[in-house]
Design an enzyme around this catalytic site. Structure first.
Site, PDB file in Angstrom:
ATOM      1  N   GLU A 281      11.388 -10.803 -22.156  1.00  0.00           N
ATOM      2  CA  GLU A 281      10.783  -9.662 -22.706  1.00  0.00           C
ATOM      3  C   GLU A 281       9.794 -10.190 -23.738  1.00  0.00           C
ATOM      4  O   GLU A 281       9.668 -11.427 -24.215  1.00  0.00           O
ATOM      5  CB  GLU A 281      11.908  -8.990 -23.305  1.00  0.00           C
TER       6      GLU A 281
ATOM      7  N   HIS B  22       2.314  -2.373 -11.060  1.00  0.00           N
ATOM      8  CA  HIS B  22       1.509  -1.116 -10.858  1.00  0.00           C
ATOM      9  C   HIS B  22       0.711  -0.583 -12.221  1.00  0.00           C
ATOM     10  O   HIS B  22      -0.094   0.279 -12.227  1.00  0.00           O
ATOM     11  CB  HIS B  22       2.187   0.083 -10.461  1.00  0.00           C
TER      12      HIS B  22
END
Length: 339
Positions: A199, A247
């Site tokens: 992360e 995306h």
């Protein structure tokens, strides 16, 4: 089937319904009905709002099917109780706050975005930083974003665990894991697997807290890294997953991300990206086509793509044996291997 005039009007006025729900969530109106049905007076007193204005909102929520009414008393529907009461595990209030603070203001500038082909972050927020830098500026916004993504991801998580064979692999890395739903589910179903989450530094502590609260701290590790900057430590993960992230970026940056992931993987390692692709003829689906517009107003070139476009980018980045794996849920898996 083409819409009628009334249906077109309903589409145009759709924001009425969205704002009615987000306002009710902000006012915690659904919470006032958590224990039992209540009258307009009781609901408005509990929410500390005037009866006349509160009544209008309650009438609308009832007309939209979110409340039932018997005599003078309103009550929650089963669906409202599941998703709109704040102590529910599937509460969508996180999404409502994200809509009001970020999405709705950006979409108000949609015509300008289409006219210019540019995002509207600076016009709306007076800030030209990246979408994620703006989003991660306030810890509450990080929590909102990750919480509702975790709820929306549940069907995908179930589909991944059931539809993708993980048994051949030994070490699994999930990049950008949100609240950790996927690695936790994978851990439950695959006791043999070593699992880590990668992360961003700004979100890593949040993920560690989520794992600790759910009792997975000893089972799943958290490392920090950035797929854009290429600060992924090289490890022997033979299976790597990147969830609903490509995306968010322009095609050329997607290829850069894929190359950075490829570089950090061992030879023979398998990479999986889960995305919601457009139909091959780019005729839909409706949600994905609208999501692509959201990428326009909020990101630096983010876009929804077809299966063949994702496959081509995988190959351009250097992956081999590139293929598509269909699973249940809203996402599709794009799979490639490092030579």
């Amino acid at each position: 089937m083409e819409p009628s005039k009334d249906e077109i009007v309903d589409l145009m006025m759709g924001f009425f319904k969205a704002k009615a729900i987000t306002a009710a969530l902000e006012l915690r109106l659904f919470d006032t009905l958590r224990e039992r049905p209540a009258t307009i007076r009781e609901i408005c007193a509990c929410a500390d709002i005037p009866e006349q204005s509160g009544k209008r909102l309650l009438i609308a929520l009832h007309a939209m099917g979110l409340l039932t009414r018997e005599g003078e008393a309103y009550a929650l529907t089963e669906t409202a109780s599941k998703y709109l009461v704040s102590d529910s595990s599937e509460w969508l209030g996180w999404l409502a706050r994200h809509i009001d603070i970020f999405l709705y203001p950006l979409w108000a500038n949609l015509a300008a975005a289409v006219r210019s082909g540019l995002d509207q972050r600076e016009a709306v927020f007076g800030d030209n930083r990246s979408w994620f830098d703006i989003l991660y500026n306030d810890p509450r916004d990080v929590v909102d974003f990750q919480r509702f993504l975790g709820i929306l991801a549940k069907p995908f998580v179930e589909g991944f665990v059931q539809g993708f064979d993980i048994t051949p692999y030994k070490r699994f890395l999930d990049i950008g894991s949100g609240i950790g739903n996927l690695p936790m589910a994978v851990a439950d179903a695959n006791q043999h697997l070593d699992i880590d989450i990668c992360e961003l530094p700004k979100a890593a502590n949040f993920v560690r807290e989520q794992l600790a609260q759910r009792g997975y701290s000893d089972r799943i590790g958290v490392i920090e890294g950035d797929v854009i900057l290429g600060t992924l430590r090289e490890h022997n993960y033979d299976l790597v997953h990147l969830g609903w992230m490509l995306h968010d970026f322009a095609p050329e940056l997607q290829i850069k991300i894929l190359k950075n992931v490829l570089k950090a993987m061992p030879s023979g390692g398998v990479f999986v990206a889960s995305e919601t692709p457009l139909d091959d003829d780019e005729a839909g689906p409706s949600f994905v086509s609208l999501l692509s517009i959201n990428m326009l107003v909020s990101t630096d070139g983010g876009i929804e793509s077809t299966r063949s476009q994702y496959i081509e980018r995988f190959k351009d980045a250097g992956f081999v044996d590139v293929r598509v794996v269909d699973i249940s849920g809203s996402r599709t898996l794009f799979v490639g291997q490092k030579p």
